[in-house]
Design a protein around this motif. Structure first.
Motif, mmCIF file in Angstrom:
data_model
loop_
_atom_site.group_PDB
_atom_site.id
_atom_site.type_symbol
_atom_site.label_atom_id
_atom_site.label_comp_id
_atom_site.label_asym_id
_atom_site.label_seq_id
_atom_site.Cartn_x
_atom_site.Cartn_y
_atom_site.Cartn_z
ATOM 1 N N PRO A 14 0.812 -1.222 0.000
ATOM 2 C CA PRO A 14 0.000 0.000 0.000
ATOM 3 C C PRO A 14 0.845 1.272 0.000
ATOM 4 O O PRO A 14 0.509 2.250 -0.660
ATOM 5 N N ALA A 15 1.954 1.270 0.737
ATOM 6 C CA ALA A 15 2.819 2.455 0.760
ATOM 7 C C ALA A 15 3.464 2.682 -0.606
ATOM 8 O O ALA A 15 3.647 3.820 -1.037
ATOM 9 N N ALA A 16 3.791 1.593 -1.305
ATOM 10 C CA ALA A 16 4.365 1.725 -2.643
ATOM 11 C C ALA A 16 3.360 2.327 -3.609
ATOM 12 O O ALA A 16 3.684 3.210 -4.419
ATOM 13 N N ILE A 17 2.122 1.871 -3.519
ATOM 14 C CA ILE A 17 1.070 2.420 -4.380
ATOM 15 C C ILE A 17 0.850 3.891 -4.069
ATOM 16 O O ILE A 17 0.692 4.724 -4.965
ATOM 17 N N GLU A 18 0.864 4.231 -2.782
ATOM 18 C CA GLU A 18 0.692 5.623 -2.383
ATOM 19 C C GLU A 18 1.813 6.491 -2.941
ATOM 20 O O GLU A 18 1.573 7.565 -3.495
ATOM 21 N N LYS A 19 3.038 6.009 -2.859
ATOM 22 C CA LYS A 19 4.183 6.814 -3.286
ATOM 23 C C LYS A 19 4.235 6.980 -4.789
ATOM 24 O O LYS A 19 4.563 8.063 -5.298
ATOM 25 N N TYR A 20 3.908 5.913 -5.542
ATOM 26 C CA TYR A 20 4.097 5.933 -6.994
ATOM 27 C C TYR A 20 2.790 6.063 -7.766
ATOM 28 O O TYR A 20 2.763 5.864 -8.977
ATOM 29 N N HIS A 21 1.740 6.444 -7.094
ATOM 30 C CA HIS A 21 0.437 6.520 -7.739
ATOM 31 C C HIS A 21 0.426 7.496 -8.912
ATOM 32 O O HIS A 21 -0.282 7.290 -9.908
ATOM 33 N N GLU A 46 2.582 7.992 -11.119
ATOM 34 C CA GLU A 46 3.121 7.432 -12.356
ATOM 35 C C GLU A 46 1.987 6.647 -13.032
ATOM 36 O O GLU A 46 1.988 5.431 -13.113
ATOM 37 N N LEU A 47 1.042 7.367 -13.559
ATOM 38 C CA LEU A 47 -0.272 6.874 -13.947
ATOM 39 C C LEU A 47 -0.297 5.444 -14.448
ATOM 40 O O LEU A 47 -0.949 4.581 -13.890
ATOM 41 N N ASP A 48 0.383 5.178 -15.562
ATOM 42 C CA ASP A 48 0.273 3.873 -16.176
ATOM 43 C C ASP A 48 1.208 2.850 -15.552
ATOM 44 O O ASP A 48 1.152 1.684 -15.907
ATOM 45 N N LEU A 49 2.084 3.301 -14.685
ATOM 46 C CA LEU A 49 3.111 2.400 -14.182
ATOM 47 C C LEU A 49 2.727 1.713 -12.885
ATOM 48 O O LEU A 49 3.214 0.628 -12.586
ATOM 49 N N ILE A 50 1.900 2.350 -12.096
ATOM 50 C CA ILE A 50 1.625 1.767 -10.788
ATOM 51 C C ILE A 50 0.175 2.037 -10.394
ATOM 52 O O ILE A 50 -0.269 3.162 -10.378
ATOM 53 N N SER A 51 -0.574 1.019 -10.160
ATOM 54 C CA SER A 51 -1.937 1.125 -9.647
ATOM 55 C C SER A 51 -2.347 -0.245 -9.154
ATOM 56 O O SER A 51 -1.717 -1.251 -9.485
ATOM 57 N N ARG A 52 -3.401 -0.286 -8.387
ATOM 58 C CA ARG A 52 -3.846 -1.576 -7.875
ATOM 59 C C ARG A 52 -4.173 -2.539 -9.014
ATOM 60 O O ARG A 52 -3.977 -3.742 -8.900
ATOM 61 N N GLN A 53 -4.692 -2.006 -10.098
ATOM 62 C CA GLN A 53 -5.120 -2.872 -11.186
ATOM 63 C C GLN A 53 -3.985 -3.704 -11.747
ATOM 64 O O GLN A 53 -4.200 -4.809 -12.210
ATOM 65 N N TYR A 54 -2.764 -3.182 -11.693
ATOM 66 C CA TYR A 54 -1.626 -3.883 -12.275
ATOM 67 C C TYR A 54 -0.622 -4.338 -11.220
ATOM 68 O O TYR A 54 -0.157 -5.471 -11.246
ATOM 69 N N ALA A 55 -0.303 -3.452 -10.300
ATOM 70 C CA ALA A 55 0.808 -3.719 -9.401
ATOM 71 C C ALA A 55 0.533 -4.863 -8.439
ATOM 72 O O ALA A 55 1.456 -5.573 -8.039
ATOM 73 N N LEU A 56 -0.706 -5.068 -8.050
ATOM 74 C CA LEU A 56 -1.021 -6.109 -7.087
ATOM 75 C C LEU A 56 -1.438 -7.417 -7.737
ATOM 76 O O LEU A 56 -1.762 -8.381 -7.042
ATOM 77 N N LEU A 57 -1.434 -7.467 -9.061
ATOM 78 C CA LEU A 57 -1.766 -8.722 -9.733
ATOM 79 C C LEU A 57 -0.689 -9.763 -9.469
ATOM 80 O O LEU A 57 0.506 -9.450 -9.519
ATOM 81 N N PRO A 58 -1.078 -11.000 -9.212
ATOM 82 C CA PRO A 58 -0.060 -12.049 -9.105
ATOM 83 C C PRO A 58 0.689 -12.179 -10.430
ATOM 84 O O PRO A 58 0.125 -11.949 -11.497
ATOM 85 N N PRO A 59 1.976 -12.527 -10.396
ATOM 86 C CA PRO A 59 2.749 -12.695 -11.622
ATOM 87 C C PRO A 59 2.079 -13.672 -12.580
ATOM 88 O O PRO A 59 1.534 -14.699 -12.169
ATOM 89 N N GLY A 60 2.093 -13.310 -13.856
ATOM 90 C CA GLY A 60 1.529 -14.187 -14.875
ATOM 91 C C GLY A 60 0.043 -14.034 -15.095
ATOM 92 O O GLY A 60 -0.524 -14.701 -15.962
#
Length: 426
Positions: free
Chosen positions: A262-269, A271-285
């Motif tokens: 959550p702190a990573a998402i807060e800090k890098y939010h 960076e629009l396309d680079l970090i968000s819950r929709q992508y960053a928290l997805l399990p690999p693959g």
């Protein structure tokens, strides 16, 4: 200290099922009946870079966030239109010469307003929402950008309208020659589902705001249209690249920097396309899936929310067109960059502010310029900010346009200030 384990659960399929359960008994039960509506709009040509069919904002977004998409794969609008809708809220949209005209984005907005009104008037839906268990509410909070169910439904309706208006830039490459034919053709061809499954969220929102679309249609023998094979491959590559970027940022933040997720998402939010819950928290693959497009089995029946929203939207869009007339009026120029600002001049609108992600982005742009934001209202698109001077406001508006937004002044502010700027569409 907050830990990842203490955070709300992130589970897209489970969140989708919660929303489906809320919608399954029936959405849009009482759609307000409209009267005849007349809307006036302004129309401003986009400013393309020399020797290019793209604006500066389009090119920069393409280069930064859309690899491996090439410029020749992108179709641009030729004009930006602006109008005030029947709720009194300023709006902007884009059209293309020889296309279906400004009535499409205007009717799309009016359709969304009617469906939003139906949501607000649906007391049965409100009761179902109030009966959600705490763990279900926490699941939505941990998974979605807009946490409240009504807000999520509203954003979904607006995304449906965006898809219709944005693809209208390609109307000349389809067999559909009227707005009604085009909307029905989009529905019957499954294009709304293609947007939900093949695009990633920020690509649709950002390219829409900039008046561009990175797809091509291929007409089929049965009268429908499909994305070309090259379009499908490019959309997949862009989506994969975005997911990979998000995971790279997340790994760096959680390992090198030692941040919680959550702190990573807060800090890098930002960076629009680079970090968000929709992508960053997805399990690999795994790939992000649209919550509305996921199928579920409810009450011994198969149910998916997206077709329900699309069917209502297209039917209501068709009805709205029969009651809507539009007329072009001269474009107002921006105020000059003198020294004085009245209190009313601290108020402006961002018509293409669509969700809480947009609210956060716009706030970040303004605060990075040391402009204090007093209030942002997502429903009315209204922003109250503490500009230091007309010049400071002008520069802030340019920064917002560089981010793909199109700020609009109140009519009172325009009328009260001597004109000296130029209409800008990027």
């Amino acid at each position: 200290m907050t830990t990842d384990q203490a955070q709300p659960r992130y589970d897209r399929r489970a969140a989708s099922r919660v929303l489906a359960g809320l919608a399954r008994p029936g959405l849009f039960a009482a759609i307000p009946a409209p009267g005849d509506t007349h809307i006036e709009y302004t129309c401003t040509p986009l400013r393309f870079e020399p020797g290019s069919h793209l604006t500066l904002s389009q090119r920069l977004y393409l280069e930064r966030f859309m690899p491996p998409c090439r410029p020749d794969q992108v179709t641009s609008a030729t004009h930006r239109v602006a109008w005030t809708d029947s709720d009194g809220i300023p709006n902007t949209g884009h059209i293309r010469d020889g296309g279906l005209g400004p009535i499409v984005p205007i009717a799309v907005r009016e359709t969304a307003l009617r469906l939003w009104g139906a949501l607000a008037a649906d007391t049965a839906l409100a009761q179902r929402i109030s009966a959600l268990r705490p763990d279900e509410s926490a699941l939505l909070a941990g998974t979605t950008t807009d946490h409240e169910p009504v807000d999520i439904f509203r954003v979904g309706i607006e995304a449906c309208g965006r898809a219709l208006a944005q693809h209208a830039l390609l109307a000349r490459s389809t067999p559909y020659r009227t707005p009604v034919e085009f909307a029905c053709g989009m529905r019957d061809s499954g294009i709304f589902g293609a947007v939900a499954t093949r695009w990633f969220w920020e690509l649709q929102a950002s390219t829409y705001r900039r008046g561009m679309i990175p797809v091509s249609f291929a007409a089929q023998s049965d009268g429908s249209v499909r994305y070309t094979a090259e379009t499908v491959a490019t959309l997949r590559a862009m989506k994969d690249a975005t997911i990979a970027d998000a995971h790279t940022v997340m790994r760096r933040a959680t390992t090198t920097e030692g941040l919680s997720a959550p702190a990573a998402i807060e800090k890098y939010h930002d960076e629009l396309d680079l970090i968000s819950r929709q992508y960053a928290l997805l399990p690999p693959g795994t790939r992000p899936a649209c919550l509305a497009a996921m199928p579920h089995r409810l009450d011994d029946d198969h149910y998916s929310l997206l077709p329900v929203v699309v069917e209502h939207f297209v039917d209501l869009f068709r009805d709205t067109l029969t009651r809507l007339t539009v007329a072009r009026i001269p474009a107002e120029s921006e105020p000059g960059t003198g020294d004085d600002l009245a209190a009313a001049d601290q108020i402006f609108y961002v018509p293409d502010m669509n969700c809480k992600h947009c609210v956060r982005t716009i706030t970040g742009v303004l605060e990075s310029m040391r402009i204090r934001v007093h209030d942002i209202d997502l429903i009315s698109k209204r922003v109250v900010a503490e500009f230091r001077s007309p010049r400071n406001r002008h520069r802030a508006f340019e920064a917002l346009r560089d981010g793909g937004y199109n700020p609009a002044l109140t009519r009172a502010a325009v009328a009260a200030t001597a004109s000296g700027g130029t209409d800008t569409a990027v």
